[in-house]
Design a protein around this motif. Structure first.
Motif, PDB file in Angstrom:
ATOM      1  N   HIS A  14       1.100  -1.174   0.123  1.00 22.65           N
ATOM      2  CA  HIS A  14      -0.273  -0.128  -0.111  1.00 22.65           C
ATOM      3  C   HIS A  14       0.843   1.501  -0.070  1.00 22.65           C
ATOM      4  CE1 HIS A  14      -3.405  -2.363   0.752  1.00 22.65           C
ATOM      5  NE2 HIS A  14      -2.629  -3.575   1.779  1.00 22.65           N
ATOM      6  N   GLN A  15       0.812   1.969  -1.136  1.00 24.53           N
ATOM      7  CA  GLN A  15       1.437   3.168  -1.565  1.00 24.53           C
ATOM      8  C   GLN A  15       1.050   4.320  -0.953  1.00 24.53           C
ATOM      9  OE1 GLN A  15       2.115   5.161  -5.246  1.00 24.53           O
ATOM     10  NE2 GLN A  15       4.505   5.437  -4.123  1.00 24.53           N
ATOM     11  N   ILE A  16       1.469   5.111   0.289  1.00 22.09           N
ATOM     12  CA  ILE A  16       0.955   6.365   0.779  1.00 22.09           C
ATOM     13  C   ILE A  16       2.114   7.511   1.451  1.00 22.09           C
ATOM     14  CG2 ILE A  16      -1.078   4.455   2.440  1.00 22.09           C
ATOM     15  CD1 ILE A  16       1.298   5.170   4.244  1.00 22.09           C
ATOM     16  N   PRO A  17       1.835   8.483   1.518  1.00 20.90           N
ATOM     17  CA  PRO A  17       2.810   9.609   2.023  1.00 20.90           C
ATOM     18  C   PRO A  17       2.736   9.514   3.122  1.00 20.90           C
ATOM     19  CG  PRO A  17      -0.331  10.175   1.682  1.00 20.90           C
ATOM     20  CD  PRO A  17       0.274   9.107   1.031  1.00 20.90           C
ATOM     21  N   MET A  18       3.370  10.190   3.221  1.00 30.86           N
ATOM     22  CA  MET A  18       4.468  10.079   5.015  1.00 30.86           C
ATOM     23  C   MET A  18       5.292  11.675   5.192  1.00 30.86           C
ATOM     24  SD  MET A  18       5.330   6.083   6.315  1.00 30.86           S
ATOM     25  CE  MET A  18       5.191   4.975   5.715  1.00 30.86           C
ATOM     26  N   SER A  19       4.567  11.733   6.493  1.00 30.60           N
ATOM     27  CA  SER A  19       5.031  13.102   7.287  1.00 30.60           C
ATOM     28  C   SER A  19       6.940  13.142   6.620  1.00 30.60           C
ATOM     29  CB  SER A  19       5.091  13.745   8.231  1.00 30.60           C
ATOM     30  OG  SER A  19       5.739  14.881   8.635  1.00 30.60           O
ATOM     31  N   ARG A  20       7.008  14.331   5.761  1.00 33.79           N
ATOM     32  CA  ARG A  20       8.566  14.756   5.013  1.00 33.79           C
ATOM     33  C   ARG A  20       9.080  15.642   6.288  1.00 33.79           C
ATOM     34  NH1 ARG A  20      11.651  16.090   1.544  1.00 33.79           N
ATOM     35  NH2 ARG A  20      10.116  15.710   0.135  1.00 33.79           N
ATOM     36  N   SER A  21       8.374  15.802   7.134  1.00 36.85           N
ATOM     37  CA  SER A  21       9.005  16.416   8.392  1.00 36.85           C
ATOM     38  C   SER A  21       9.165  15.656   9.732  1.00 36.85           C
ATOM     39  CB  SER A  21       7.963  17.541   9.048  1.00 36.85           C
ATOM     40  OG  SER A  21       6.879  16.947  10.045  1.00 36.85           O
ATOM     41  N   ASN A  22       8.650  14.362   9.787  1.00 39.50           N
ATOM     42  CA  ASN A  22       8.950  13.416  10.627  1.00 39.50           C
ATOM     43  C   ASN A  22       7.887  14.159  12.017  1.00 39.50           C
ATOM     44  OD1 ASN A  22       9.432  10.749  10.700  1.00 39.50           O
ATOM     45  ND2 ASN A  22      11.550  11.475  12.265  1.00 39.50           N
ATOM     46  N   THR A  23       7.074  14.890  11.398  1.00 40.31           N
ATOM     47  CA  THR A  23       6.217  14.637  12.634  1.00 40.31           C
ATOM     48  C   THR A  23       4.422  14.315  11.957  1.00 40.31           C
ATOM     49  OG1 THR A  23       5.327  16.873  11.825  1.00 40.31           O
ATOM     50  CG2 THR A  23       7.586  16.609  13.297  1.00 40.31           C
ATOM     51  N   ASP A  24       4.393  14.534  13.465  1.00 37.53           N
ATOM     52  CA  ASP A  24       2.380  13.196  13.053  1.00 37.53           C
ATOM     53  C   ASP A  24       1.745  15.299  12.648  1.00 37.53           C
ATOM     54  OD1 ASP A  24       2.414  11.184  12.885  1.00 37.53           O
ATOM     55  OD2 ASP A  24       2.826  11.085  15.421  1.00 37.53           O
ATOM     56  N   GLU A  25       1.617  15.164  11.672  1.00 35.13           N
ATOM     57  CA  GLU A  25       0.847  16.024  11.185  1.00 35.13           C
ATOM     58  C   GLU A  25      -0.657  15.611  10.821  1.00 35.13           C
ATOM     59  OE1 GLU A  25       1.915  18.300   7.884  1.00 35.13           O
ATOM     60  OE2 GLU A  25       4.374  17.388   8.159  1.00 35.13           O
ATOM     61  N   GLY A  26      -1.208  15.057  11.337  1.00 31.65           N
ATOM     62  CA  GLY A  26      -3.026  14.612  11.789  1.00 31.65           C
ATOM     63  C   GLY A  26      -3.241  15.176  10.071  1.00 31.65           C
ATOM     64  N   TRP A  27      -4.602  14.914  10.193  1.00 33.79           N
ATOM     65  CA  TRP A  27      -5.491  14.938   9.003  1.00 33.79           C
ATOM     66  C   TRP A  27      -4.863  16.420   7.996  1.00 33.79           C
ATOM     67  CZ3 TRP A  27      -8.423  11.927   6.149  1.00 33.79           C
ATOM     68  CH2 TRP A  27      -9.044  12.254   5.511  1.00 33.79           C
ATOM     69  N   ILE A  28      -4.638  17.124   7.451  1.00 27.48           N
ATOM     70  CA  ILE A  28      -4.667  17.832   6.708  1.00 27.48           C
ATOM     71  C   ILE A  28      -5.521  17.837   5.928  1.00 27.48           C
ATOM     72  CG2 ILE A  28      -2.848  18.737   4.883  1.00 27.48           C
ATOM     73  CD1 ILE A  28      -1.267  17.844   7.155  1.00 27.48           C
ATOM     74  N   GLU A  29      -5.991  19.160   5.356  1.00 28.10           N
ATOM     75  CA  GLU A  29      -7.380  19.482   4.918  1.00 28.10           C
ATOM     76  C   GLU A  29      -6.978  20.717   3.735  1.00 28.10           C
ATOM     77  OE1 GLU A  29     -10.488  19.483   5.392  1.00 28.10           O
ATOM     78  OE2 GLU A  29     -10.639  18.789   7.705  1.00 28.10           O
ATOM     79  N   SER A  30      -6.766  19.800   2.690  1.00 28.52           N
ATOM     80  CA  SER A  30      -6.687  20.866   1.298  1.00 28.52           C
ATOM     81  C   SER A  30      -7.703  19.709   0.634  1.00 28.52           C
ATOM     82  CB  SER A  30      -5.309  20.301   0.970  1.00 28.52           C
ATOM     83  OG  SER A  30      -4.941  18.837   0.640  1.00 28.52           O
ATOM     84  N   TYR A  31      -6.972  20.893  -1.014  1.00 24.54           N
ATOM     85  CA  TYR A  31      -8.077  20.325  -1.873  1.00 24.54           C
ATOM     86  C   TYR A  31      -8.194  18.736  -2.329  1.00 24.54           C
ATOM     87  CZ  TYR A  31      -4.224  18.628  -4.757  1.00 24.54           C
ATOM     88  OH  TYR A  31      -3.428  17.690  -5.122  1.00 24.54           O
ATOM     89  N   GLN A  32      -7.406  17.982  -1.325  1.00 26.41           N
ATOM     90  CA  GLN A  32      -7.678  16.630  -1.035  1.00 26.41           C
ATOM     91  C   GLN A  32      -7.335  16.060  -0.159  1.00 26.41           C
ATOM     92  OE1 GLN A  32      -4.905  13.900  -3.837  1.00 26.41           O
ATOM     93  NE2 GLN A  32      -6.844  12.786  -3.943  1.00 26.41           N
TER      94      GLN A  32
END
Length: 142
Positions: free
Chosen positions: A82-100
């Motif tokens: 399963h391919q997914i994006p993970m945080s580049r900053s190595n912090t749990d940013e949680g749910w990101i509200e964006s266009y997607q």
């Protein structure tokens, strides 16, 4: 792509009728495609040798992530990829509200959820990245 590499027995499912129609246009036969909810996959136990998803799991709620992991384990004999994006900053940013909207969390956050369901959990780089995320493959085995 898979059928061009001699993988003939390909199935697909999606919650979107539109995307199932796209798969039919790409040459996957209609009898091997289903419109369904991935948190409750309508296949028998160990129906698939392997399963995969790309760019889906991060859009589920935390409850849906767990339900998907349980459902995919049930229908998969060996491994899920399963391919997914993970945080580049190595912090749990949680749910990101964006266009997607999506979860943008650390490798450890994802491993913790996967280890509740799977005995074998590995994470590999996918080569995909953007300014906020790095793409990873979750390799999940029974």
């Amino acid at each position: 792509i898979l059928s061009k590499n001699n993988i003939k027995d390909i199935y697909g499912c999606d919650i979107s009728n539109f995307l199932i129609e796209k798969a039919i246009q790409k040459g996957i036969t209609k009898d091997k495609l289903k419109v369904c909810d991935a948190t409750n996959l309508p296949y028998e136990e160990n129906f698939f040798d392997y399963c995969y998803s790309i760019g889906s799991l991060e859009h589920f709620t935390e409850d849906q992530i767990q339900k998907f992991l349980i459902s995919s384990k049930k229908v998969t004999k060996y491994y899920g990829f399963h391919q997914i994006p993970m945080s580049r900053s190595n912090t749990d940013e949680g749910w990101i509200e964006s266009y997607q909207s999506y979860h943008n969390n650390t490798e450890e956050w994802w491993k913790e959820r996967c280890k509740k369901v799977f005995n074998k959990v590995q994470v590999l780089d996918s080569g995909w990245e953007d300014k906020r995320c790095v793409g990873k493959w979750l390799i999940l085995g029974k």
